[in-house]
Design a protein around this motif. Sequence first.
Motif, PDB file in Angstrom:
ATOM      1  N   CYS A 241      -8.729 -14.001   6.859  1.00 13.15           N
ATOM      2  CA  CYS A 241      -8.000 -12.880   6.249  1.00 13.15           C
ATOM      3  C   CYS A 241      -7.270 -12.019   7.270  1.00 13.15           C
ATOM      4  CB  CYS A 241      -8.973 -11.981   5.479  1.00 13.15           C
ATOM      5  SG  CYS A 241     -10.003 -12.833   4.288  1.00 13.15           S
ATOM      6  N   ALA A 242      -7.661 -12.104   8.533  1.00 12.92           N
ATOM      7  CA  ALA A 242      -7.141 -11.190   9.537  1.00 12.92           C
ATOM      8  C   ALA A 242      -5.622 -11.272   9.672  1.00 12.92           C
ATOM      9  CB  ALA A 242      -7.809 -11.463  10.884  1.00 12.92           C
ATOM     10  N   SER A 243      -5.083 -12.499   9.718  1.00 14.51           N
ATOM     11  CA  SER A 243      -3.637 -12.668   9.881  1.00 14.51           C
ATOM     12  C   SER A 243      -2.872 -12.027   8.734  1.00 14.51           C
ATOM     13  CB  SER A 243      -3.292 -14.161   9.977  1.00 14.51           C
ATOM     14  OG  SER A 243      -3.916 -14.756  11.089  1.00 14.51           O
ATOM     15  N   HIS A 244      -3.345 -12.289   7.526  1.00 15.50           N
ATOM     16  CA  HIS A 244      -2.682 -11.740   6.345  1.00 15.50           C
ATOM     17  C   HIS A 244      -2.753 -10.217   6.334  1.00 15.50           C
ATOM     18  CE1 HIS A 244      -2.768 -10.562   1.956  1.00 15.50           C
ATOM     19  NE2 HIS A 244      -1.601 -11.163   2.056  1.00 15.50           N
ATOM     20  N   LEU A 245      -3.886  -9.657   6.720  1.00 13.07           N
ATOM     21  CA  LEU A 245      -4.056  -8.210   6.711  1.00 13.07           C
ATOM     22  C   LEU A 245      -3.137  -7.538   7.727  1.00 13.07           C
ATOM     23  CD1 LEU A 245      -5.590  -5.869   5.468  1.00 13.07           C
ATOM     24  CD2 LEU A 245      -7.380  -6.198   7.188  1.00 13.07           C
ATOM     25  N   ILE A 246      -2.941  -8.159   8.888  1.00 10.93           N
ATOM     26  CA  ILE A 246      -2.042  -7.606   9.908  1.00 10.93           C
ATOM     27  C   ILE A 246      -0.610  -7.537   9.376  1.00 10.93           C
ATOM     28  CG2 ILE A 246      -0.997  -8.030  12.173  1.00 10.93           C
ATOM     29  CD1 ILE A 246      -3.681  -9.257  13.024  1.00 10.93           C
ATOM     30  N   VAL A 247      -0.164  -8.633   8.744  1.00 16.81           N
ATOM     31  CA  VAL A 247       1.189  -8.670   8.170  1.00 16.81           C
ATOM     32  C   VAL A 247       1.341  -7.608   7.095  1.00 16.81           C
ATOM     33  CG1 VAL A 247       2.803 -10.061   6.822  1.00 16.81           C
ATOM     34  CG2 VAL A 247       1.550 -11.110   8.704  1.00 16.81           C
ATOM     35  N   VAL A 248       0.337  -7.455   6.251  1.00 16.52           N
ATOM     36  CA  VAL A 248       0.371  -6.465   5.177  1.00 16.52           C
ATOM     37  C   VAL A 248       0.530  -5.052   5.734  1.00 16.52           C
ATOM     38  CG1 VAL A 248      -1.067  -5.313   3.434  1.00 16.52           C
ATOM     39  CG2 VAL A 248      -0.888  -7.794   3.451  1.00 16.52           C
ATOM     40  N   LEU A 249      -0.254  -4.719   6.746  1.00 14.24           N
ATOM     41  CA  LEU A 249      -0.217  -3.365   7.303  1.00 14.24           C
ATOM     42  C   LEU A 249       1.126  -3.061   7.970  1.00 14.24           C
ATOM     43  CD1 LEU A 249      -3.827  -3.107   8.776  1.00 14.24           C
ATOM     44  CD2 LEU A 249      -2.946  -2.103   6.662  1.00 14.24           C
ATOM     45  N   ILE A 250       1.692  -4.038   8.685  1.00 12.84           N
ATOM     46  CA  ILE A 250       2.991  -3.823   9.333  1.00 12.84           C
ATOM     47  C   ILE A 250       4.094  -3.664   8.292  1.00 12.84           C
ATOM     48  CG2 ILE A 250       4.753  -4.845  10.831  1.00 12.84           C
ATOM     49  CD1 ILE A 250       2.524  -6.245  12.354  1.00 12.84           C
ATOM     50  N   PHE A 251       4.122  -4.570   7.315  1.00 17.97           N
ATOM     51  CA  PHE A 251       5.196  -4.586   6.314  1.00 17.97           C
ATOM     52  C   PHE A 251       5.112  -3.370   5.393  1.00 17.97           C
ATOM     53  CE2 PHE A 251       6.857  -6.052   2.141  1.00 17.97           C
ATOM     54  CZ  PHE A 251       8.175  -6.269   2.520  1.00 17.97           C
TER      55      PHE A 251
END
Length: 317
Positions: A241-251
């Motif tokens: 989940c970490a990769s997806h969560l990083i993208v979510v927070l940036i976007f």
Amino acid sequence: MEQYNHTTVNEFVLLGFPNVDDIQVWLFALLLLAYLFTIFGNLLIFLVIRFDSALHTPMYHFVSVLSFLELWYTATTIPKMLANLLSETKTISFAGCLLQTYFFHSLGASECYLLTAMAYDRYLAICRPLHYPAIMTPTFCAKMAASCWTCGFLCPISEVILVSKLPFCGYNEIQHIFCDFPPLLSLACKDTSTNVLVDFAINTFIIIITFLFIMASYGRIIGAVLKIKTASGRKKAFSTCASHLIVVLIFFGSIIFMYVRLKKSYSLTLDRTLAVVYSVLTPLVNPVIYSLRNKEIMKAIKRTILRQGTLASTIHT
């Protein structure tokens, strides 16, 4: 009926990045490299996932769809930015400006929905593992992806129609790096409070609702992960989940500040900075986050390279 004693605007001037004459060539080179890396990285991820059977799972299906979306998302703005850095006129037609705004927001909304679908996929995989295979079938995944695209392309239609009916007269310089609703509304020579309210309502629904859904999913995921007894098990579960969560927070971190507001604009510098984050930086870091941080995709890339090398050697001999 109100009359306007001004010349009707048929084209706009995109001012882009102001006061960059001394570093214009360097900025062009940097933006071009970022665009090429974005295209190459997302295209590589898309093709590797599509052609490697080991990655034919729901999670990687959504990753490939996201990479495909990013190819078009960046194509709506960055090529025009590059052209304007080398051009003295920096103009864009009225119709072209509306089309750029529509496709940029359509693809942005599609990404919001797609990131939500990816969060739902991770929620099912971690919180309901026994039901996961029965729910996340290939057919259901395809329907979810198609729904994300369809809803995304329907969302900005009313906003574009309202903007197209506004009178633009006299001043035609857009204080932004690409065409967008806030800078367009600031140029209209009539009251735009209705447009601002409609934009706020639609953006709030799309951005805030999807973001809250994603955060709620991760709240449940974190709760489930913390119940895992072994440290290795917790690390393995959360690493997916970490990769997806990083993208979510940036976007989402950038688009919330940019679009969920009732004012036409804040600081022009802030607007441009946020625009660079969600239009250039996020698509740029996606390939890095989803490939370099993902062992399965890295293994698949190596397998693909080895297969291509073996095939080339066979043909050569």
